[in-house]
Motif scaffolding. Structure first.
Motif, PDB file in Angstrom:
ATOM      1  N   LEU A   1     -26.973 -45.568  17.707  1.00  0.00           N
ATOM      2  CA  LEU A   1     -26.184 -45.856  16.449  1.00  0.00           C
ATOM      3  C   LEU A   1     -26.180 -44.616  15.509  1.00  0.00           C
ATOM      4  CD1 LEU A   1     -27.168 -48.627  17.766  1.00  0.00           C
ATOM      5  CD2 LEU A   1     -27.513 -49.499  15.415  1.00  0.00           C
ATOM      6  N   VAL A   2     -26.832 -43.725  15.687  1.00  0.00           N
ATOM      7  CA  VAL A   2     -26.940 -42.636  14.958  1.00  0.00           C
ATOM      8  C   VAL A   2     -26.171 -41.277  15.474  1.00  0.00           C
ATOM      9  CG1 VAL A   2     -28.660 -43.531  13.288  1.00  0.00           C
ATOM     10  CG2 VAL A   2     -29.232 -41.986  15.110  1.00  0.00           C
ATOM     11  N   THR A   3     -25.850 -41.404  16.722  1.00  0.00           N
ATOM     12  CA  THR A   3     -25.467 -40.283  17.645  1.00  0.00           C
ATOM     13  C   THR A   3     -24.159 -40.242  17.877  1.00  0.00           C
ATOM     14  OG1 THR A   3     -26.043 -41.341  19.457  1.00  0.00           O
ATOM     15  CG2 THR A   3     -27.641 -39.808  18.562  1.00  0.00           C
ATOM     16  N   GLY A   4     -23.434 -41.179  17.344  1.00  0.00           N
ATOM     17  CA  GLY A   4     -21.730 -40.911  17.350  1.00  0.00           C
ATOM     18  C   GLY A   4     -21.251 -40.062  16.839  1.00  0.00           C
ATOM     19  N   SER A   5     -19.811 -39.806  17.160  1.00  0.00           N
ATOM     20  CA  SER A   5     -19.321 -38.354  16.549  1.00  0.00           C
ATOM     21  C   SER A   5     -17.775 -39.217  16.299  1.00  0.00           C
ATOM     22  CB  SER A   5     -19.032 -37.309  17.566  1.00  0.00           C
ATOM     23  OG  SER A   5     -18.610 -37.794  18.784  1.00  0.00           O
ATOM     24  N   SER A   6     -17.164 -38.532  15.163  1.00  0.00           N
ATOM     25  CA  SER A   6     -15.739 -38.797  14.814  1.00  0.00           C
ATOM     26  C   SER A   6     -14.845 -38.573  15.766  1.00  0.00           C
ATOM     27  CB  SER A   6     -15.620 -38.433  13.433  1.00  0.00           C
ATOM     28  OG  SER A   6     -16.519 -38.627  12.610  1.00  0.00           O
ATOM     29  N   ALA A   7     -13.788 -39.243  15.938  1.00  0.00           N
ATOM     30  CA  ALA A   7     -12.768 -38.670  16.626  1.00  0.00           C
ATOM     31  C   ALA A   7     -12.056 -37.596  16.109  1.00  0.00           C
ATOM     32  CB  ALA A   7     -11.725 -39.799  16.997  1.00  0.00           C
ATOM     33  N   ALA A   8     -11.486 -36.842  17.139  1.00  0.00           N
ATOM     34  CA  ALA A   8     -10.839 -35.394  16.551  1.00  0.00           C
ATOM     35  C   ALA A   8      -9.216 -36.010  16.375  1.00  0.00           C
ATOM     36  CB  ALA A   8     -10.765 -34.330  17.363  1.00  0.00           C
ATOM     37  N   VAL A   9      -8.598 -35.616  15.350  1.00  0.00           N
ATOM     38  CA  VAL A   9      -7.370 -35.891  15.162  1.00  0.00           C
ATOM     39  C   VAL A   9      -6.342 -34.786  15.658  1.00  0.00           C
ATOM     40  CG1 VAL A   9      -5.582 -36.722  13.551  1.00  0.00           C
ATOM     41  CG2 VAL A   9      -7.811 -37.469  13.249  1.00  0.00           C
ATOM     42  N   ARG A  10      -5.460 -34.905  16.591  1.00  0.00           N
ATOM     43  CA  ARG A  10      -4.793 -33.763  16.956  1.00  0.00           C
ATOM     44  C   ARG A  10      -3.491 -33.617  15.722  1.00  0.00           C
ATOM     45  NH1 ARG A  10      -5.400 -36.621  21.566  1.00  0.00           N
ATOM     46  NH2 ARG A  10      -3.491 -37.826  21.564  1.00  0.00           N
ATOM     47  N   ALA A  11      -3.187 -32.188  15.635  1.00  0.00           N
ATOM     48  CA  ALA A  11      -2.217 -31.872  14.835  1.00  0.00           C
ATOM     49  C   ALA A  11      -0.792 -32.724  14.920  1.00  0.00           C
ATOM     50  CB  ALA A  11      -1.770 -30.483  14.971  1.00  0.00           C
TER      51      ALA A  11
ATOM     52  N   THR B   1      -2.456 -41.380  11.478  1.00  0.00           N
ATOM     53  CA  THR B   1      -3.775 -42.158  11.302  1.00  0.00           C
ATOM     54  C   THR B   1      -3.656 -43.605  10.755  1.00  0.00           C
ATOM     55  OG1 THR B   1      -4.255 -41.054   9.042  1.00  0.00           O
ATOM     56  CG2 THR B   1      -5.233 -40.113  11.379  1.00  0.00           C
ATOM     57  N   LEU B   2      -4.392 -44.530  10.659  1.00  0.00           N
ATOM     58  CA  LEU B   2      -4.172 -45.660   9.884  1.00  0.00           C
ATOM     59  C   LEU B   2      -5.595 -45.935   9.041  1.00  0.00           C
ATOM     60  CD1 LEU B   2      -2.538 -48.336   9.515  1.00  0.00           C
ATOM     61  CD2 LEU B   2      -3.984 -49.220  11.500  1.00  0.00           C
ATOM     62  N   ASP B   3      -5.343 -46.129   7.869  1.00  0.00           N
ATOM     63  CA  ASP B   3      -6.559 -46.475   6.786  1.00  0.00           C
ATOM     64  C   ASP B   3      -6.699 -48.008   6.871  1.00  0.00           C
ATOM     65  OD1 ASP B   3      -7.243 -43.939   6.747  1.00  0.00           O
ATOM     66  OD2 ASP B   3      -6.565 -43.694   4.773  1.00  0.00           O
TER      67      ASP B   3
ATOM     68  N   VAL C   1     -11.987 -42.109  12.909  1.00  0.00           N
ATOM     69  CA  VAL C   1     -12.245 -40.653  12.190  1.00  0.00           C
ATOM     70  C   VAL C   1     -13.225 -40.578  11.243  1.00  0.00           C
ATOM     71  CG1 VAL C   1     -11.120 -38.845  11.181  1.00  0.00           C
ATOM     72  CG2 VAL C   1      -9.780 -40.243  12.956  1.00  0.00           C
ATOM     73  N   GLU C   2     -13.168 -41.452  10.263  1.00  0.00           N
ATOM     74  CA  GLU C   2     -14.028 -41.522   9.415  1.00  0.00           C
ATOM     75  C   GLU C   2     -14.261 -42.942   8.778  1.00  0.00           C
ATOM     76  OE1 GLU C   2     -14.379 -39.469   4.693  1.00  0.00           O
ATOM     77  OE2 GLU C   2     -12.217 -39.874   5.858  1.00  0.00           O
TER      78      GLU C   2
ATOM     79  N   PHE D   1     -15.730 -51.117   2.612  1.00  0.00           N
ATOM     80  CA  PHE D   1     -15.577 -49.749   3.280  1.00  0.00           C
ATOM     81  C   PHE D   1     -14.189 -49.444   3.768  1.00  0.00           C
ATOM     82  CE2 PHE D   1     -16.557 -52.657   6.845  1.00  0.00           C
ATOM     83  CZ  PHE D   1     -15.764 -52.251   7.901  1.00  0.00           C
ATOM     84  N   VAL D   2     -13.777 -48.473   4.101  1.00  0.00           N
ATOM     85  CA  VAL D   2     -12.436 -48.076   4.570  1.00  0.00           C
ATOM     86  C   VAL D   2     -12.574 -47.225   5.983  1.00  0.00           C
ATOM     87  CG1 VAL D   2     -10.376 -46.509   4.051  1.00  0.00           C
ATOM     88  CG2 VAL D   2     -11.323 -47.715   2.115  1.00  0.00           C
ATOM     89  N   VAL D   3     -11.969 -47.668   6.916  1.00  0.00           N
ATOM     90  CA  VAL D   3     -12.003 -46.739   8.235  1.00  0.00           C
ATOM     91  C   VAL D   3     -10.674 -46.200   8.369  1.00  0.00           C
ATOM     92  CG1 VAL D   3     -11.515 -49.144   9.605  1.00  0.00           C
ATOM     93  CG2 VAL D   3     -12.584 -47.015  10.498  1.00  0.00           C
ATOM     94  N   THR D   4     -10.812 -45.033   8.797  1.00  0.00           N
ATOM     95  CA  THR D   4      -9.649 -44.106   8.904  1.00  0.00           C
ATOM     96  C   THR D   4      -9.533 -43.974  10.669  1.00  0.00           C
ATOM     97  OG1 THR D   4      -9.635 -42.838   7.173  1.00  0.00           O
ATOM     98  CG2 THR D   4      -8.469 -42.092   8.780  1.00  0.00           C
ATOM     99  N   LEU D   5      -8.508 -44.612  11.272  1.00  0.00           N
ATOM    100  CA  LEU D   5      -8.526 -44.550  12.670  1.00  0.00           C
ATOM    101  C   LEU D   5      -7.460 -43.675  13.195  1.00  0.00           C
ATOM    102  CD1 LEU D   5      -8.075 -48.631  12.694  1.00  0.00           C
ATOM    103  CD2 LEU D   5      -9.939 -47.219  13.188  1.00  0.00           C
ATOM    104  N   ALA D   6      -7.833 -42.901  14.292  1.00  0.00           N
ATOM    105  CA  ALA D   6      -6.893 -42.093  14.855  1.00  0.00           C
ATOM    106  C   ALA D   6      -6.037 -42.865  15.810  1.00  0.00           C
ATOM    107  CB  ALA D   6      -7.825 -40.989  15.652  1.00  0.00           C
ATOM    108  N   VAL D   7      -4.835 -42.974  15.606  1.00  0.00           N
ATOM    109  CA  VAL D   7      -3.832 -43.843  16.659  1.00  0.00           C
ATOM    110  C   VAL D   7      -3.395 -42.898  17.679  1.00  0.00           C
ATOM    111  CG1 VAL D   7      -1.817 -45.236  16.657  1.00  0.00           C
ATOM    112  CG2 VAL D   7      -3.506 -45.267  14.644  1.00  0.00           C
TER     113      VAL D   7
END
Length: 333
Positions: free
Chosen positions: A92-102, A106-108, A308-309, A323-329
């Motif tokens: 639960l503490v070893t996840g990593s945020s998705a990288a957003v390509r140029a 994204t969707l908040d 992403v965040e 909370f607000v979640v930012t998603l990498a679409v």
């Protein structure tokens, strides 16, 4: 005549300490084992499973006492419990945020339990509107809340809406600044879930709002488990990027919720970015609740989309933290 030497008696204080430590160690082990084996007996047991990460404290303390007094069996019980809890927390503490390509969109998504009897509803409404999110998923949405949203200009900022307001705790709604296609309220396992599809870039993302009743009261645990099971079956039929967000009244340590994630092929947004231990409830209350939030009941579950965040926000009169979640679409989860 030969006599057997008398076995020296332990001091009363030492016996009391060892006995109390056994009680703590076995109790902690029982709760952890029940979560691992996958069953919840009742309301009290569900509450004990809710705070499973904290069992690392009594189990490790029991291990220290066992080592100090040379009690091997006690050390084994306490040691195994400590290892089990740590191994369950690690992912639960070893996840990593998705990288957003140029250039990737994204969707908040803002997720909040407004609290149907919120003493400061204006603060809760203003916070939601100030979040800047593309989509608002609101739980315990009442007609009074809806009226406040209208008065605060939500119709201009979030013109696309699917609302199922209620005067009790089961109102839910979605506000979106993006066009909301196929908007409707659908019943899944006895839960009225507003839903709609938003277009982000060249991808459709389906949004669902959910509120699962708490496992309190006579017969409620069975109903709670059944509803989570219905959500699991619903999740197995998803097709394409989907967000199921709201108040599940359940956490990772509850077997029914864990099965929803694992068998529904869903990811928890907080876990995905390594913040799976962050709590969202209770933000106020008496007794133990006054100590502050100690568990996460509010989630955004993701299917074929990644986070992403995640930003946890202060509670605005509610006993749940939004909370607000930012998603990498477009990013593969």
């Amino acid at each position: 005549m030969r006599t057997t030497p008398a076995v020296p008696r332990l001091p009363v204080g030492r016996v009391a300490v060892i006995t109390a430590t056994w009680v703590v160690a076995v109790g902690s082990a029982a709760v952890v084992l029940s979560s691992m084996l996958g069953f919840t007996w009742g309301t009290t047991h569900a509450a004990l499973q809710m705070v499973l990460p904290y069992y690392v404290l009594p189990s490790s303390a029991s291990l220290g006492v066992a080592v100090w007094f040379g009690r091997r069996r006690l050390a084994v019980v306490a040691g195994l419990t400590t290892v089990a809890v740590c191994s369950m927390m690690l992912p639960l503490v070893t996840g990593s945020s998705a990288a957003v390509r140029a250039g990737e969109p994204t969707l908040d998504v803002y997720v909040a339990n407004l609290r149907f009897d919120n003493p400061t509803p204006e603060r809760a409404v203003d916070q939601a509107l100030a979040s800047g999110a593309d989509v608002l998923v609101l739980i315990e949405l009442t007609p009074a809340h809806v009226e406040l949203f209208h008065r605060r200009g939500a119709d201009q900022r979030y013109p696309f809406q699917e609302l199922d307001a209620a005067r009790d705790t089961y109102g839910t709604g979605i506000f979106s600044r993006l066009p909301l296609r196929d908007a409707r309220v659908e019943k899944v396992g006895g839960i009225d879930m507003p839903t709609g599809v938003v277009r982000v870039g060249d991808q459709d993302v389906e949004i669902w709002g959910v509120h699962v009743g708490a496992p309190t009261g006579e017969g409620q645990v069975q109903r709670w488990e059944w509803r989570l099971g219905q959500l699991r079956r619903f999740a197995t039929r998803l097709n394409g990027p989907t967000v199921i967000a709201g108040d599940f009244n359940a956490g990772r340590w509850h077997p029914a919720f864990r099965w929803l994630l694992d068998r529904g092929d869903l990811r928890d947004a907080h876990e995905a970015v390594g913040r799976g231990l962050s709590p969202s409830w209770p933000m106020e209350g008496r007794g133990l609740r006054a100590l502050g939030p100690f568990t996460r009941l509010d989630h955004a579950l993701l299917y074929e989309i990644d986070a992403v965040e995640v930003r946890d926000l202060p509670a605005a009169g509610s006993d749940h933290r939004p909370f607000v979640v930012t998603l990498a679409v477009g990013t593969d989860p």
